[in-house]
Design a protein around this motif. Structure first.
Motif, mmCIF file in Angstrom:
data_model
loop_
_atom_site.group_PDB
_atom_site.id
_atom_site.type_symbol
_atom_site.label_atom_id
_atom_site.label_comp_id
_atom_site.label_asym_id
_atom_site.label_seq_id
_atom_site.Cartn_x
_atom_site.Cartn_y
_atom_site.Cartn_z
ATOM 1 N N VAL A 1 0.848 -1.194 0.000
ATOM 2 C CA VAL A 1 0.000 0.000 0.000
ATOM 3 C C VAL A 1 0.885 1.245 0.000
ATOM 4 O O VAL A 1 1.716 1.425 0.892
ATOM 5 C CB VAL A 1 -0.939 0.019 1.222
ATOM 6 C CG1 VAL A 1 -1.819 1.276 1.204
ATOM 7 C CG2 VAL A 1 -1.814 -1.238 1.249
ATOM 8 N N PHE A 2 0.730 2.075 -1.009
ATOM 9 C CA PHE A 2 1.398 3.372 -1.028
ATOM 10 C C PHE A 2 0.356 4.458 -0.763
ATOM 11 O O PHE A 2 -0.854 4.187 -0.745
ATOM 12 C CB PHE A 2 2.140 3.602 -2.355
ATOM 13 C CG PHE A 2 1.259 3.662 -3.569
ATOM 14 C CD1 PHE A 2 0.835 4.875 -4.085
ATOM 15 C CD2 PHE A 2 0.872 2.491 -4.232
ATOM 16 C CE1 PHE A 2 0.026 4.935 -5.212
ATOM 17 C CE2 PHE A 2 0.066 2.544 -5.367
ATOM 18 C CZ PHE A 2 -0.350 3.768 -5.855
ATOM 19 N N PHE A 3 0.816 5.684 -0.547
ATOM 20 C CA PHE A 3 -0.078 6.714 -0.037
ATOM 21 C C PHE A 3 -0.177 7.920 -0.969
ATOM 22 O O PHE A 3 0.778 8.289 -1.648
ATOM 23 C CB PHE A 3 0.417 7.222 1.325
ATOM 24 C CG PHE A 3 0.525 6.166 2.390
ATOM 25 C CD1 PHE A 3 -0.303 5.049 2.399
ATOM 26 C CD2 PHE A 3 1.475 6.291 3.412
ATOM 27 C CE1 PHE A 3 -0.199 4.085 3.401
ATOM 28 C CE2 PHE A 3 1.586 5.335 4.413
ATOM 29 C CZ PHE A 3 0.751 4.229 4.409
ATOM 30 N N LEU A 4 -1.366 8.520 -0.962
ATOM 31 C CA LEU A 4 -1.615 9.822 -1.552
ATOM 32 C C LEU A 4 -2.184 10.702 -0.452
ATOM 33 O O LEU A 4 -2.886 10.211 0.450
ATOM 34 C CB LEU A 4 -2.607 9.755 -2.710
ATOM 35 C CG LEU A 4 -2.225 8.934 -3.953
ATOM 36 C CD1 LEU A 4 -2.478 7.445 -3.737
ATOM 37 C CD2 LEU A 4 -3.012 9.422 -5.168
ATOM 38 N N LEU A 5 -1.923 11.997 -0.533
ATOM 39 C CA LEU A 5 -2.385 12.912 0.502
ATOM 40 C C LEU A 5 -2.796 14.233 -0.126
ATOM 41 O O LEU A 5 -2.028 14.839 -0.881
ATOM 42 C CB LEU A 5 -1.276 13.155 1.535
ATOM 43 C CG LEU A 5 -1.526 14.243 2.588
ATOM 44 C CD1 LEU A 5 -2.758 13.932 3.426
ATOM 45 C CD2 LEU A 5 -0.289 14.414 3.476
#
Length: 274
Positions: free
Chosen positions: A74-78
């Motif tokens: 799981v990678f992240f966006l913000l």
């Protein structure tokens, strides 16, 4: 009058080889509190090896990022969603800059943009938040994941007037037709397709899908929203991308495996995950 009940199909019966990517999910939401680990296991079994989880503001990121400590896939966006534009303050922008500097799993600013469907936030505040976060993305050298609903003309005007042609930008949750797709592609941007591409009535969307270059196409769920057939009306989850991949394959006269692999590679390239 009786209504025919939709037959729910287990996505694992359509599982595809490892290499798929869900470019946009909201797995930190309360909708997944009861079975988040099971959802992530099903995603892997369906052939997904990357999932982009979108955090809607620095407070959510600080509190919820630990949910995925055991899940490096799981990678992240913000970003601050346009409906929450009033929360885009100098302090929140500073907190996001600090988060990007400290967290290598953060791979894009988003979802940001304009949403004129809901009336949660005045247009002028949405525009201010959008422009501020675009400037932050450029300052940080981060890709942008764009949210646009019923605001296409103004969104395009803002992006083009600020020189974002050719910038790494993903038009999240695309549900438009060929003309809008051509405009987006003409600016050098990428397009992400959600579950509604499977809906019978969305013929114009499938026409658009057929003309998107293979290297600009991504898959997403936007879960828990927008489930594909045959799960329409229920909670969406990453494993359901297999249904979307099959629909894209049909629209593009390609195999589901080819679409799956290509969209996964495009996500890894766009977000710098190789």
């Amino acid at each position: 009058m009786s209504h025919k009940k939709t037959r729910r199909i287990d996505p694992l019966t359509l599982a595809l080889p490892s290499g798929g990517a869900d470019s946009h999910a909201h797995l930190d939401g309360i909708e997944f509190d009861a079975d988040r680990e099971d959802v992530l296991r099903r995603a892997k079994a369906a052939g997904l090896d990357r999932i982009g989880n979108v955090f809607l503001g620095p407070e959510d990121f600080a509190v919820r990022k630990s949910m995925f400590d055991g899940h490096p896939e799981v990678f992240f966006l913000l970003g601050i969603h346009p409906c929450d534009g009033m929360r885009c303050t100098r302090q929140s922008l500073a907190e996001m800059r600090a988060a990007f500097a400290a967290a290598p799993r953060l791979r894009a600013v988003g979802e940001i943009g304009l949403d004129y469907h809901w009336k949660n936030c005045p247009k002028e505040l949405q525009i201010k938040a959008f422009v501020s976060q675009l400037a932050m993305a450029r300052e940080l050298g981060m890709p942008v994941a764009l949210h646009c609903r019923e605001a296409e003309d103004e969104t395009l005007c803002i992006l083009e007037s600020r020189g974002f042609q050719g910038y790494p930008l993903l038009w999240h949750c695309f549900t438009g037709g060929p003309a809008l797709a051509d405009h987006i592609l003409g600016n050098g941007w990428h397009i992400s397709l959600p579950g509604p591409v499977t809906y019978t009535a969305n013929e114009e969307l499938r026409k658009a899908v057929a003309r998107i270059p293979a290297d600009r196409l991504l898959l997403e769920t936007d879960c828990p929203y927008l489930p594909p057939l045959p799960w329409r009306g229920s909670r969406n989850e990453p494993a359901f991308t297999v249904f979307t991949a099959h629909a894209l394959a049909l629209a593009r006269d390609a195999s589901p495996e080819e679409v799956w692999r290509t969209c996964g590679d495009n996500a890894r390239r766009f977000f710098g995950l190789f």
